[in-house]
Design a protein around this motif. Structure first.
Motif, PDB file in Angstrom:
ATOM      1  N   PRO C  46      53.620 -19.877 -40.642  1.00 10.97           N
ATOM      2  CA  PRO C  46      54.345 -21.076 -41.101  1.00 10.97           C
ATOM      3  C   PRO C  46      53.799 -21.643 -42.397  1.00 10.97           C
ATOM      4  CG  PRO C  46      53.955 -21.228 -38.754  1.00 10.97           C
ATOM      5  CD  PRO C  46      53.219 -20.036 -39.217  1.00 10.97           C
ATOM      6  N   LEU C  47      52.474 -21.647 -42.556  1.00 10.62           N
ATOM      7  CA  LEU C  47      51.890 -22.159 -43.800  1.00 10.62           C
ATOM      8  C   LEU C  47      52.394 -21.350 -44.990  1.00 10.62           C
ATOM      9  CD1 LEU C  47      48.156 -22.862 -42.932  1.00 10.62           C
ATOM     10  CD2 LEU C  47      49.793 -24.509 -43.794  1.00 10.62           C
ATOM     11  N   GLN C  48      52.395 -20.013 -44.837  1.00 11.57           N
ATOM     12  CA  GLN C  48      52.838 -19.167 -45.944  1.00 11.57           C
ATOM     13  C   GLN C  48      54.315 -19.411 -46.244  1.00 11.57           C
ATOM     14  OE1 GLN C  48      50.293 -18.358 -47.260  1.00 11.57           O
ATOM     15  NE2 GLN C  48      49.653 -16.280 -46.885  1.00 11.57           N
ATOM     16  N   TRP C  49      55.111 -19.563 -45.201  1.00 10.24           N
ATOM     17  CA  TRP C  49      56.540 -19.786 -45.415  1.00 10.24           C
ATOM     18  C   TRP C  49      56.791 -21.086 -46.168  1.00 10.24           C
ATOM     19  CZ3 TRP C  49      58.623 -18.221 -39.883  1.00 10.24           C
ATOM     20  CH2 TRP C  49      58.703 -16.831 -39.825  1.00 10.24           C
ATOM     21  N   VAL C  50      56.162 -22.176 -45.711  1.00  6.11           N
ATOM     22  CA  VAL C  50      56.451 -23.451 -46.374  1.00  6.11           C
ATOM     23  C   VAL C  50      55.855 -23.494 -47.778  1.00  6.11           C
ATOM     24  CG1 VAL C  50      56.865 -24.823 -44.322  1.00  6.11           C
ATOM     25  CG2 VAL C  50      54.547 -24.589 -45.186  1.00  6.11           C
ATOM     26  N   ALA C  51      54.733 -22.775 -47.984  1.00  9.21           N
ATOM     27  CA  ALA C  51      54.197 -22.695 -49.347  1.00  9.21           C
ATOM     28  C   ALA C  51      55.206 -22.002 -50.259  1.00  9.21           C
ATOM     29  CB  ALA C  51      52.867 -21.943 -49.345  1.00  9.21           C
ATOM     30  N   SER C 188      56.722 -23.663 -34.409  1.00 12.90           N
ATOM     31  CA  SER C 188      55.637 -24.037 -35.318  1.00 12.90           C
ATOM     32  C   SER C 188      56.139 -24.127 -36.743  1.00 12.90           C
ATOM     33  CB  SER C 188      54.508 -23.013 -35.267  1.00 12.90           C
ATOM     34  OG  SER C 188      54.153 -22.722 -33.967  1.00 12.90           O
ATOM     35  N   ALA C 189      56.984 -23.168 -37.142  1.00 13.00           N
ATOM     36  CA  ALA C 189      57.476 -23.137 -38.521  1.00 13.00           C
ATOM     37  C   ALA C 189      58.318 -24.378 -38.813  1.00 13.00           C
ATOM     38  CB  ALA C 189      58.280 -21.873 -38.765  1.00 13.00           C
ATOM     39  N   PHE C 190      59.155 -24.775 -37.840  1.00 12.48           N
ATOM     40  CA  PHE C 190      59.960 -25.969 -38.076  1.00 12.48           C
ATOM     41  C   PHE C 190      59.084 -27.213 -38.165  1.00 12.48           C
ATOM     42  CE2 PHE C 190      63.811 -23.561 -37.011  1.00 12.48           C
ATOM     43  CZ  PHE C 190      64.622 -24.042 -38.022  1.00 12.48           C
ATOM     44  N   GLY C 191      58.072 -27.294 -37.302  1.00 12.76           N
ATOM     45  CA  GLY C 191      57.158 -28.429 -37.385  1.00 12.76           C
ATOM     46  C   GLY C 191      56.503 -28.511 -38.748  1.00 12.76           C
ATOM     47  N   MET C 192      56.016 -27.344 -39.223  1.00 19.83           N
ATOM     48  CA  MET C 192      55.363 -27.305 -40.531  1.00 19.83           C
ATOM     49  C   MET C 192      56.349 -27.668 -41.636  1.00 19.83           C
ATOM     50  SD  MET C 192      52.255 -26.679 -41.396  1.00 19.83           S
ATOM     51  CE  MET C 192      51.345 -25.413 -40.545  1.00 19.83           C
ATOM     52  N   LEU C 193      57.595 -27.221 -41.469  1.00 17.18           N
ATOM     53  CA  LEU C 193      58.618 -27.522 -42.483  1.00 17.18           C
ATOM     54  C   LEU C 193      58.878 -29.027 -42.564  1.00 17.18           C
ATOM     55  CD1 LEU C 193      60.638 -26.309 -44.504  1.00 17.18           C
ATOM     56  CD2 LEU C 193      62.308 -26.261 -42.666  1.00 17.18           C
ATOM     57  N   PHE C 194      58.989 -29.669 -41.402  1.00 17.74           N
ATOM     58  CA  PHE C 194      59.228 -31.121 -41.411  1.00 17.74           C
ATOM     59  C   PHE C 194      58.068 -31.851 -42.070  1.00 17.74           C
ATOM     60  CE2 PHE C 194      61.894 -30.417 -37.357  1.00 17.74           C
ATOM     61  CZ  PHE C 194      63.008 -30.161 -38.122  1.00 17.74           C
ATOM     62  N   LEU C 195      56.872 -31.401 -41.738  1.00 23.49           N
ATOM     63  CA  LEU C 195      55.685 -32.022 -42.338  1.00 23.49           C
ATOM     64  C   LEU C 195      55.707 -31.857 -43.859  1.00 23.49           C
ATOM     65  CD1 LEU C 195      53.153 -33.451 -41.302  1.00 23.49           C
ATOM     66  CD2 LEU C 195      51.958 -31.280 -41.442  1.00 23.49           C
ATOM     67  N   THR C 196      56.095 -30.648 -44.302  1.00 19.15           N
ATOM     68  CA  THR C 196      56.157 -30.382 -45.746  1.00 19.15           C
ATOM     69  C   THR C 196      57.193 -31.267 -46.419  1.00 19.15           C
ATOM     70  OG1 THR C 196      55.599 -28.105 -45.224  1.00 19.15           O
ATOM     71  CG2 THR C 196      56.425 -28.543 -47.432  1.00 19.15           C
ATOM     72  N   ILE C 197      58.351 -31.418 -45.768  1.00 19.40           N
ATOM     73  CA  ILE C 197      59.387 -32.260 -46.362  1.00 19.40           C
ATOM     74  C   ILE C 197      58.877 -33.697 -46.500  1.00 19.40           C
ATOM     75  CG2 ILE C 197      61.680 -33.242 -45.979  1.00 19.40           C
ATOM     76  CD1 ILE C 197      62.403 -30.580 -44.601  1.00 19.40           C
ATOM     77  N   TRP C 198      58.173 -34.147 -45.483  1.00 18.10           N
ATOM     78  CA  TRP C 198      57.639 -35.506 -45.543  1.00 18.10           C
ATOM     79  C   TRP C 198      56.621 -35.633 -46.685  1.00 18.10           C
ATOM     80  CZ3 TRP C 198      52.680 -37.596 -43.905  1.00 18.10           C
ATOM     81  CH2 TRP C 198      52.656 -38.990 -43.925  1.00 18.10           C
ATOM     82  N   PHE C 199      55.719 -34.648 -46.784  1.00 23.40           N
ATOM     83  CA  PHE C 199      54.769 -34.637 -47.903  1.00 23.40           C
ATOM     84  C   PHE C 199      55.509 -34.668 -49.228  1.00 23.40           C
ATOM     85  CE2 PHE C 199      51.013 -32.286 -45.700  1.00 23.40           C
ATOM     86  CZ  PHE C 199      50.587 -33.483 -45.174  1.00 23.40           C
ATOM     87  N   LEU C 200      56.528 -33.816 -49.335  1.00 22.09           N
ATOM     88  CA  LEU C 200      57.257 -33.701 -50.607  1.00 22.09           C
ATOM     89  C   LEU C 200      57.888 -35.041 -50.981  1.00 22.09           C
ATOM     90  CD1 LEU C 200      59.049 -30.250 -50.297  1.00 22.09           C
ATOM     91  CD2 LEU C 200      57.419 -30.900 -52.053  1.00 22.09           C
ATOM     92  N   VAL C 201      58.503 -35.701 -49.997  1.00 21.01           N
ATOM     93  CA  VAL C 201      59.170 -36.971 -50.293  1.00 21.01           C
ATOM     94  C   VAL C 201      58.151 -38.007 -50.750  1.00 21.01           C
ATOM     95  CG1 VAL C 201      60.448 -38.876 -49.263  1.00 21.01           C
ATOM     96  CG2 VAL C 201      61.106 -36.532 -48.766  1.00 21.01           C
ATOM     97  N   GLN C 202      57.032 -38.083 -50.027  1.00 23.18           N
ATOM     98  CA  GLN C 202      56.021 -39.079 -50.392  1.00 23.18           C
ATOM     99  C   GLN C 202      55.467 -38.806 -51.791  1.00 23.18           C
ATOM    100  OE1 GLN C 202      55.379 -41.721 -48.577  1.00 23.18           O
ATOM    101  NE2 GLN C 202      56.831 -41.027 -47.037  1.00 23.18           N
ATOM    102  N   ARG C 203      55.134 -37.547 -52.041  1.00 22.57           N
ATOM    103  CA  ARG C 203      54.531 -37.191 -53.328  1.00 22.57           C
ATOM    104  C   ARG C 203      55.539 -37.379 -54.463  1.00 22.57           C
ATOM    105  NH1 ARG C 203      52.347 -36.980 -57.155  1.00 22.57           N
ATOM    106  NH2 ARG C 203      50.722 -35.629 -58.021  1.00 22.57           N
ATOM    107  N   TYR C 204      56.801 -37.065 -54.173  1.00 19.18           N
ATOM    108  CA  TYR C 204      57.862 -37.217 -55.171  1.00 19.18           C
ATOM    109  C   TYR C 204      58.002 -38.683 -55.567  1.00 19.18           C
ATOM    110  CZ  TYR C 204      62.698 -37.892 -56.696  1.00 19.18           C
ATOM    111  OH  TYR C 204      63.811 -38.278 -57.365  1.00 19.18           O
ATOM    112  N   ARG C 205      58.019 -39.571 -54.584  1.00 22.39           N
ATOM    113  CA  ARG C 205      58.143 -40.994 -54.885  1.00 22.39           C
ATOM    114  C   ARG C 205      56.986 -41.488 -55.727  1.00 22.39           C
ATOM    115  NH1 ARG C 205      60.028 -43.395 -49.082  1.00 22.39           N
ATOM    116  NH2 ARG C 205      62.245 -42.969 -49.332  1.00 22.39           N
ATOM    117  N   GLN C 206      55.799 -40.991 -55.354  1.00 20.17           N
ATOM    118  CA  GLN C 206      54.613 -41.416 -56.086  1.00 20.17           C
ATOM    119  C   GLN C 206      54.667 -40.922 -57.529  1.00 20.17           C
ATOM    120  OE1 GLN C 206      51.091 -39.292 -55.486  1.00 20.17           O
ATOM    121  NE2 GLN C 206      50.451 -40.426 -57.292  1.00 20.17           N
TER     122      GLN C 206
END
Lengths: 233, 62, 237
Positions: C46-51, C188-206
């Motif tokens: 999952p880490l490799q996929w979301v990366a 697991s992959a979907f969980g990691m994907l949701f986490l990544t989307i959340w990271f992306l949104v937060q970092r994007y706003r910042q």
């Protein structure tokens, strides 16, 4: 915008004029050529000191060391190639002249290619003497790889040198950007050179030269397309 | 302390029938290390996002 | 919607990821050949996929920026590159740890591993470049160029390393995947994907807030201020 700019002279004419100017500057001072020659020679020498007097090992890895020396020297050469323009705001002058920005890319990249090829030609005899290698297949093959390798280092190198020459900490930035990028070129050039120096029973030379040629096609194309965006103001 | 790989070899040697299949026995230490490092990195990154959060709302201007 | 992204998305991500890892670590059977070590798959893959997803976003956004400049695209590029680097580094570390019991070494010069290492160096260079250029417009344009060139390089690296190592057999894990494993991996992959989307949104706003603050900042030089005729001399929308 570059499209609204008048283009009274052709791309080729502008490229040749800029290349002539760069070569003239280079010839009058010869500072850049001298500097990178001594740097590359010192690098070749340092490899033998770092490894100790094991001639077998040096002979085996000669191709790799040869290209590493050229790569390290190319960082100096590429960085210098835009420093000339930043003095007296020459880059602004060139841009104001109705010359295509792509001509600046072509002239700088060709200039760097010529410089690196000249460096390589001078380094070959030194390598032969220092590392005790001999050219097994043919000098023509070696010349071809030298030319292709120099072209491959120059195209992305010119793009990144243009970027890093305007950024802070440019001396750190250029190698950081360039080294990961030229790994395929370095790998195939070193491999092909090793084949020239140690014989090529499996005829693998052509595929490495082909890879290097493909790398050149891609990066000369990409550089040609994207370079105008870098120096636009 | 017995390392995991020597433990692995010992188990393989002790059970001749398993040698041919080459199945790895044990190795939970590697598994926990992977999950632990990943969780630590993700938590650290989340903390860094929290620290760097925008001070004012982004749509304050215009 | 804003509230969901702020609290609901991370909660969902953590629940799904925890479920996926529970399935992987407890519920799914050990691999026939790799045994329990194979359970690293549920974090590594999952880490490799979301990366990869993050880097793909970065590539697309970089091309879009060169076509149509906007601070939103620039902020998205910065966010995706940074998060891709973090996730990719975690993916590579877990891969190396996985390699120790299965291949006997932490590192092998296998094409995938080598390309990924080069990818991480490339995007480190990209983020360093962003740090070292003060002018926000130049930073955005130059980093887009660097991102495009760096992304084009990755397939070339992969092919060249594969040729380079042609004497060595490429290690591949035998595909004896049970349906339980597939389910655990997917969750697991979907969980990691949701986490990544959340990271992306937060970092994007910042990143976007940072850009807007930079552009709104009055220029330090008085001559520039006079020439621009105002604080905001930006051409970028």
């Amino acid at each position: 915008m570059s499209t609204s700019r008048p283009r009274p002279i052709g791309l080729l004419t502008a490229t040749l004029a800029l290349l002539r100017k760069d070569l003239l500057i280079e010839w009058r001072t010869r500072a850049r050529l001298n500097a990178i020659i001594f740097f590359a020679l010192a690098t070749l020498l340092m490899f033998s000191f770092a490894l100790g007097p094991d001639t077998k090992l040096l002979e085996k890895n000669a191709g790799g060391y040869f290209w590493l020396a050229i790569l390290f020297a190319s960082v100096l050469a590429l960085g210098e190639s835009f420093r000339v323009e930043s003095e007296n705001a020459c880059m602004d002058g060139i841009r104001l002249a109705p010359a295509d920005a792509r001509a600046i890319f072509l002239s700088k990249a060709l200039g760097n290619t010529l410089l690196l090829t000249a460096l390589g030609v001078l380094l070959v005899p030194v390598m032969v003497a220092l590392y005790g290698v001999r050219i097994v297949t043919s000098v023509v093959d070696l010349g071809l790889i030298l030319l292709l390798g120099s072209l491959a280092l120059s195209a992305p190198g010119t793009v990144y040198a243009a970027i890093s020459s305007n950024a802070r900490a440019r001396d750190v930035l250029l190698p950081l950007l360039l080294f990961p990028l030229v790994i395929p070129a370095l790998l195939s050039a070193a491999k092909a050179t090793t084949l020239v120096l140690q014989g090529d029973p499996m005829r693998q030379f052509d595929s490495w030269a082909g890879l290097l040629g493909g790398f050149n096609l891609i990066y000369w194309g990409v550089g040609f397309l994207l370079f105008p965006r870098i120096i636009e103001d | 302390m017995m390392t995991l790989s020597t433990q692995m070899l010992w188990i393989l040697a002790a059970t001749p029938g398993q040698v041919g299949s080459g199945r790895i026995v044990g190795g939970w230490g590697y598994v926990w290390a992977c999950y632990g490092i990943t969780v630590a990195m993700l938590v650290l990154y989340a903390v860094s996002l929290w620290v760097r959060r925008p001070k004012a709302p982004t749509d304050a201007k215009e | 919607m804003g509230k969901f992204i702020k609290w609901g998305l991370p909660a969902l991500a953590l629940v799904v990821l925890a479920a996926g890892w529970w399935l992987g670590l407890v519920w799914a059977p050990p691999d026939r050949e790799m045994g329990d070590v194979q359970r690293i798959m549920y974090v590594h893959v999952p880490l490799q996929w979301v990366a990869m997803v993050a880097m793909a976003i970065n590539f697309v956004v970089a091309i879009s920026y060169l076509m149509k400049a906007s601070w939103k695209l620039d902020a998205a590029a910065e966010a995706s590159a940074e998060i891709g680097l973090v996730l990719g580094t975690a993916g590579m570390i877990t891969g190396a740890i996985w390699g120790r019991p299965t291949w006997g070494v932490y590192w092998s010069w296998d094409p995938r591993l080598t390309s990924q290492a080069i990818m991480l160096v490339t995007y480190t260079g990209y983020l360093v470049l962003r740090r070292f250029v003060e002018d926000p417009e130049k930073r955005a344009t130059w980093s887009s160029v660097v991102a495009i060139i760096g992304a084009i390089n990755l397939p070339i690296v992969w092919f060249s390393v594969r040729w380079w190592r042609s004497l060595h057999q490429v290690q591949s894990t035998p595909k004896t995947v049970d349906p339980e494993m597939t389910l655990a991996l997917r969750v697991s992959a979907f969980g990691m994907l949701f986490l990544t989307i959340w990271f992306l949104v937060q970092r994007y706003r910042q990143a976007l807030a940072e850009r807007q603050a930079e552009v709104a900042l009055p220029d330090a030089l008085p001559s520039d201020l006079a020439a621009a005729g105002g604080a905001n001399s930006s051409r970028v929308a």
